[in-house]
Design an enzyme around this catalytic site. Structure first.
Site, mmCIF file in Angstrom:
data_model
loop_
_atom_site.group_PDB
_atom_site.id
_atom_site.type_symbol
_atom_site.label_atom_id
_atom_site.label_comp_id
_atom_site.label_asym_id
_atom_site.label_seq_id
_atom_site.Cartn_x
_atom_site.Cartn_y
_atom_site.Cartn_z
ATOM 1 C CG ASP A 144 -0.130 -22.089 23.366
ATOM 2 O OD1 ASP A 144 0.992 -21.589 23.564
ATOM 3 O OD2 ASP A 144 -0.998 -21.538 22.667
ATOM 4 N N GLY B 150 5.594 -14.035 16.181
ATOM 5 C CA GLY B 150 6.245 -14.076 14.884
ATOM 6 C C GLY B 150 7.342 -13.056 14.679
ATOM 7 C CD GLU C 126 6.790 1.639 42.146
ATOM 8 O OE1 GLU C 126 7.225 0.477 42.242
ATOM 9 O OE2 GLU C 126 7.527 2.642 42.270
ATOM 10 C CG HIS D 279 -2.315 -23.234 18.657
ATOM 11 N ND1 HIS D 279 -1.901 -23.881 19.804
ATOM 12 C CD2 HIS D 279 -3.528 -22.695 18.946
ATOM 13 C CE1 HIS D 279 -2.815 -23.728 20.750
ATOM 14 N NE2 HIS D 279 -3.819 -23.023 20.251
#
Length: 338
Positions: free
Chosen positions: A191, A134, A227, A108
């Site tokens: 991200d 991972g 729901e 990252h």
């Protein structure tokens, strides 16, 4: 349109003869280390002594080392500890051990993009970011498949940084599914936005709002849970398999009409404005500074928010219902054991 790279577009041999150190043995760390080892790479796992990660690494057949010992003369150092720990580990231990021509690898781009790590100019700085947690990186590898990944090169000191990143993607199985080249900036900002506005923050807030709306209107909490949360997996699976068109093809006409006519009322101009505001905070570095400060000051706000979320009626009802569905709890346990 972005180019997808596969195993045939790279060479795992770019890692041949290199001593690889994986710093951290959490979600991504354990998956990358195990997959690379089984692909034939020379991998050392580095974790804090007497930590949970140390014990877990030993249980997987590793002889772990401390970061200080492992990083000496390493050819590739993969930073796989959490974002807020990376900077301190870098300053206290790793920075002075990176030899010229070595490769620093990230999953990252946070610490590089937001300037938390000042990597030396004579080292490669690359990223291989699987687009999945991972345990999926590990599980799909063992099944002969893989999780798609993004690769990026921030600094190419040796002239073969991209080849090293591609070799890593091959070694963890991601090149089986497809690899896209990006930049540290693009990966980091997109991200964070995806997590905050859609995948995590947006989704959980939408679920909670739907649950509370039904319960406040007098519907049973158990019915509301099914729901707005339980069935969501079925819809997400359809989206994953074939996009929105396949999902809409698979649901009833009633559901599809409600989707097309009511969805834009829920996620309307106000929600889109909030998304743009969130993206702006990310781009300007405001979220990064806020998060870093939160961790530096003990994480009080985060702990309070975690406790509040855990004590919600939605979580209480969900825990009770999930305990009655063994297949759900078994799936969670299996994911944690991978």
């Amino acid at each position: 349109m972005a180019t997808l790279y596969y195993e045939s577009d790279g060479d795992f041999g770019a890692l041949k003869g290199k001593r690889i150190v994986v710093l951290g043995y959490g979600s991504q760390g354990h998956a990358h280390a195990l997959n690379l080892r089984e692909s034939g790479a020379d991998v050392t796992v580095a974790v804090r002594p007497n930590s949970e990660g140390w014990a877990r690494a030993e249980s997987h057949g590793w002889t772990p080392q401390t970061p200080a010992d492992a990083c000496k003369d390493a050819d590739v150092i993969a930073m796989m500890v959490p974002d807020h720990i990376q900077a301190e580990l870098w300053r206290s231990t790793v920075k002075d051990l990176v030899k010229p021509g070595a490769t620093l690898l990230f999953t990252h781009g946070f610490c590089i993009h937001f300037g938390q790590i000042d990597a030396p100019t004579d080292a490669n700085v690359v990223m291989v970011a699987p687009k999945g947690p991972g345990h999926l990186v590990r599980r799909l590898y063992t099944e002969g498949a893989g999780v798609p990944a993004l690769i990026a090169v921030e600094n190419d000191a040796t002239g073969d940084a991209k080849q090293i990143a591609m070799a890593w993607a091959i070694g963890i199985g991601s090149a089986r599914a497809g690899v896209i080249e990006t930049t540290f900036r693009e990966e980091t900002e997109s991200d964070l936005f995806g997590e905050q506005a859609v995948l995590c923050g947006g989704a959980t807030a939408l679920i909670e709002a739907g649950f509370e709306t039904l319960v406040e209107a007098g519907y049973a909490p158990e019915i509301a849970y099914f729901e707005v949360l339980h069935e969501l997996k079925l819809i997400v699976d359809l989206l994953y398999e074939g996009g929105m068109d396949w999902m809409r093809y698979s649901i009833s006409d009633t559901a599809e009409y409600g989707d097309l006519t009511r969805g834009p009322r829920v996620i309307g101009p106000e929600s889109r404005a909030a998304m743009r505001e969130i993206l702006g905070e990310i781009q300007r570095g405001e979220f990064a500074r806020e998060f870093i400060l939160e961790k530096q000051t003990g994480g009080t706000t985060m702990r309070m928010l975690r406790m509040r979320a855990a004590e919600s009626q939605l979580e209480e009802v969900g825990a009770e219902l999930r305990s009655m569905m063994p297949f759900v709890s078994q799936a969670r346990k299996k994911a944690q054991e991978v």
